[in-house]
Design a protein around this motif. Structure first.
Motif, mmCIF file in Angstrom:
data_model
loop_
_atom_site.group_PDB
_atom_site.id
_atom_site.type_symbol
_atom_site.label_atom_id
_atom_site.label_comp_id
_atom_site.label_asym_id
_atom_site.label_seq_id
_atom_site.Cartn_x
_atom_site.Cartn_y
_atom_site.Cartn_z
ATOM 1 N N ALA A 20 -4.835 -4.108 -5.202
ATOM 2 C CA ALA A 20 -4.021 -5.151 -4.580
ATOM 3 C C ALA A 20 -3.153 -5.918 -5.568
ATOM 4 C CB ALA A 20 -4.911 -6.123 -3.818
ATOM 5 N N LYS A 21 -3.551 -5.959 -6.824
ATOM 6 C CA LYS A 21 -2.785 -6.720 -7.825
ATOM 7 C C LYS A 21 -2.593 -5.880 -9.067
ATOM 8 C CE LYS A 21 -4.098 -11.291 -6.341
ATOM 9 N NZ LYS A 21 -4.626 -12.566 -6.726
ATOM 10 N N PRO A 22 -1.486 -5.996 -9.738
ATOM 11 C CA PRO A 22 -0.356 -6.826 -9.343
ATOM 12 C C PRO A 22 0.403 -6.193 -8.181
ATOM 13 C CG PRO A 22 0.203 -5.588 -11.325
ATOM 14 C CD PRO A 22 -1.236 -5.284 -11.003
ATOM 15 N N GLU A 23 0.927 -7.037 -7.312
ATOM 16 C CA GLU A 23 1.760 -6.540 -6.220
ATOM 17 C C GLU A 23 3.122 -6.161 -6.776
ATOM 18 O OE1 GLU A 23 2.094 -9.269 -2.955
ATOM 19 O OE2 GLU A 23 0.150 -8.652 -2.160
ATOM 20 N N VAL A 24 3.737 -5.184 -6.133
ATOM 21 C CA VAL A 24 5.081 -4.777 -6.530
ATOM 22 C C VAL A 24 6.000 -4.936 -5.329
ATOM 23 C CG1 VAL A 24 6.541 -2.857 -7.280
ATOM 24 C CG2 VAL A 24 4.259 -3.161 -8.270
ATOM 25 N N GLN A 25 6.962 -5.842 -5.474
ATOM 26 C CA GLN A 25 8.030 -6.011 -4.500
ATOM 27 C C GLN A 25 9.337 -5.906 -5.273
ATOM 28 O OE1 GLN A 25 6.177 -9.465 -4.160
ATOM 29 N NE2 GLN A 25 4.620 -8.581 -2.862
ATOM 30 N N LEU A 83 13.014 -11.094 -0.588
ATOM 31 C CA LEU A 83 11.551 -11.017 -0.565
ATOM 32 C C LEU A 83 11.026 -9.657 -1.008
ATOM 33 C CD1 LEU A 83 10.727 -12.960 2.724
ATOM 34 C CD2 LEU A 83 10.641 -13.787 0.369
ATOM 35 N N GLY A 84 11.890 -8.690 -1.157
ATOM 36 C CA GLY A 84 11.470 -7.392 -1.655
ATOM 37 C C GLY A 84 10.530 -6.630 -0.746
ATOM 38 N N GLY A 85 10.562 -6.935 0.547
ATOM 39 C CA GLY A 85 9.661 -6.234 1.469
ATOM 40 C C GLY A 85 8.232 -6.737 1.399
ATOM 41 N N ALA A 86 8.045 -7.964 0.957
ATOM 42 C CA ALA A 86 6.700 -8.505 0.725
ATOM 43 C C ALA A 86 5.794 -8.458 1.949
ATOM 44 C CB ALA A 86 6.805 -9.945 0.222
ATOM 45 N N ARG A 87 6.365 -8.547 3.139
ATOM 46 C CA ARG A 87 5.529 -8.617 4.337
ATOM 47 C C ARG A 87 4.889 -7.294 4.721
ATOM 48 N NH1 ARG A 87 10.082 -11.848 7.411
ATOM 49 N NH2 ARG A 87 10.778 -12.460 5.400
ATOM 50 N N VAL A 88 5.383 -6.185 4.189
ATOM 51 C CA VAL A 88 4.784 -4.890 4.529
ATOM 52 C C VAL A 88 3.408 -4.726 3.877
ATOM 53 C CG1 VAL A 88 5.774 -3.487 2.652
ATOM 54 C CG2 VAL A 88 5.292 -2.437 4.850
ATOM 55 N N HIS A 89 3.177 -5.415 2.777
ATOM 56 C CA HIS A 89 1.923 -5.232 2.036
ATOM 57 C C HIS A 89 0.692 -5.513 2.899
ATOM 58 C CE1 HIS A 89 3.224 -4.581 -2.210
ATOM 59 N NE2 HIS A 89 4.362 -4.993 -1.685
ATOM 60 N N GLU A 90 0.669 -6.653 3.565
ATOM 61 C CA GLU A 90 -0.516 -7.007 4.344
ATOM 62 C C GLU A 90 -0.798 -5.984 5.443
ATOM 63 O OE1 GLU A 90 -2.481 -10.620 6.950
ATOM 64 O OE2 GLU A 90 -0.451 -10.864 6.190
ATOM 65 N N GLY A 91 0.237 -5.637 6.216
ATOM 66 C CA GLY A 91 0.034 -4.683 7.302
ATOM 67 C C GLY A 91 -0.388 -3.315 6.808
ATOM 68 N N LEU A 92 0.255 -2.845 5.741
ATOM 69 C CA LEU A 92 -0.104 -1.526 5.220
ATOM 70 C C LEU A 92 -1.506 -1.535 4.624
ATOM 71 C CD1 LEU A 92 0.636 1.400 4.773
ATOM 72 C CD2 LEU A 92 1.921 0.711 2.730
ATOM 73 N N ARG A 93 -1.875 -2.617 3.958
ATOM 74 C CA ARG A 93 -3.246 -2.706 3.414
ATOM 75 C C ARG A 93 -4.281 -2.617 4.526
ATOM 76 N NH1 ARG A 93 -2.335 -7.387 -0.858
ATOM 77 N NH2 ARG A 93 -0.827 -7.515 0.302
ATOM 78 N N HIS A 94 -4.030 -3.289 5.652
ATOM 79 C CA HIS A 94 -4.971 -3.209 6.785
ATOM 80 C C HIS A 94 -5.134 -1.770 7.245
ATOM 81 C CE1 HIS A 94 -5.965 -7.360 7.717
ATOM 82 N NE2 HIS A 94 -4.701 -7.686 7.519
ATOM 83 N N VAL A 95 -4.017 -1.069 7.388
ATOM 84 C CA VAL A 95 -4.060 0.316 7.844
ATOM 85 C C VAL A 95 -4.803 1.183 6.816
ATOM 86 C CG1 VAL A 95 -2.654 2.346 8.397
ATOM 87 C CG2 VAL A 95 -1.968 0.087 9.231
ATOM 88 N N LEU A 96 -4.507 1.001 5.532
ATOM 89 C CA LEU A 96 -5.138 1.823 4.498
ATOM 90 C C LEU A 96 -6.627 1.525 4.379
ATOM 91 C CD1 LEU A 96 -2.336 1.791 1.776
ATOM 92 C CD2 LEU A 96 -2.725 3.435 3.635
ATOM 93 N N HIS A 97 -7.016 0.250 4.554
ATOM 94 C CA HIS A 97 -8.451 -0.081 4.560
ATOM 95 C C HIS A 97 -9.159 0.656 5.691
ATOM 96 C CE1 HIS A 97 -9.229 -2.956 1.414
ATOM 97 N NE2 HIS A 97 -8.217 -3.715 1.769
ATOM 98 N N SER A 98 -8.504 0.738 6.849
ATOM 99 C CA SER A 98 -9.124 1.420 7.986
ATOM 100 C C SER A 98 -9.341 2.898 7.704
ATOM 101 C CB SER A 98 -8.276 1.235 9.250
ATOM 102 O OG SER A 98 -7.163 2.110 9.262
ATOM 103 N N GLN A 99 -8.630 3.422 6.716
ATOM 104 C CA GLN A 99 -8.743 4.838 6.365
ATOM 105 C C GLN A 99 -9.711 5.070 5.206
ATOM 106 O OE1 GLN A 99 -7.232 6.967 8.568
ATOM 107 N NE2 GLN A 99 -7.004 4.938 9.458
#
Length: 183
Positions: free
Chosen positions: A139-144, A117-133
């Motif tokens: 967001a696209k293209p995603e890189v995994q 999966l190339g670490g695909a699940r980290v994207h959503e969580g990290l995006r939430h944290v970065l949005h809060s900052q």
């Protein structure tokens, strides 16, 4: 010239994400100055009691390095389907500063994993944290980078597969254009 800071989300000496972060330096397009940001490994675990005694020198030094770039490329593994604790801790410290060194900066994410999966699940969580900052996320293209052991040379910090190298270079060109559109 746009300065893109590169943050490696792993503290491991021979991390696949570290190899990808080092490779990113050589894949940046013309007109971009890559800046390898320092490791966040020396930051204490965030604790309000520590902050109340005065911001640690290590946090101030890290924040100065981050503040000096125009955008940030996060190159990270996925730990337990989420953001590595050390990376989250660094962001937590940065969030306590004013002016905020991440606010308004463009961001992109590369996840790196030996798995399929190339670490695909980290994207959503990290995006939430970065949005809060207050970061502006491309967001696209995603890189995994899946199967990273067969695509990266950890010792040299290079991409060994032509298709992967071309894709990452193209992503960085797109990110540079994304950054230019925000300045």
């Amino acid at each position: 010239m746009t300065k893109i800071g590169i943050i490696c989300g792993s503290l491991r000496k021979n991390a696949l994400s570290g190899a990808a972060a080092r490779a990113a330096v050589g894949l940046m397009p013309d007109g971009v100055q890559p800046v390898t940001l320092p490791s966040f490994g020396d930051l204490p675990i965030y604790n309000q009691d520590i902050q109340d005694q005065g911001m640690p020198d290590t946090v101030n030094a890290y924040a100065e390095a981050v503040a000096a770039v125009d955008a940030v490329l996060f190159v990270t593994p996925e730990y337990n389907w989420s953001v590595p604790g050390g990376l989250k801790n660094a962001i937590d410290w940065l969030s306590r500063l004013s002016p905020h060194p991440l606010d308004g900066k463009p961001a992109a994410i590369w996840s790196v994993s030996p798995g399929l999966l190339g670490g695909a699940r980290v994207h959503e969580g990290l995006r939430h944290v970065l949005h809060s900052q207050g970061m502006i996320i491309m967001a696209k293209p995603e890189v995994q980078i899946a199967g990273a052991k067969g695509k990266l040379d950890v010792d040299l910090g290079t991409v060994t597969q032509d298709d992967t190298r071309a894709f990452l270079a193209s992503h960085l060109s797109t990110f540079a254009q994304f950054c230019a559109g925000r300045s």
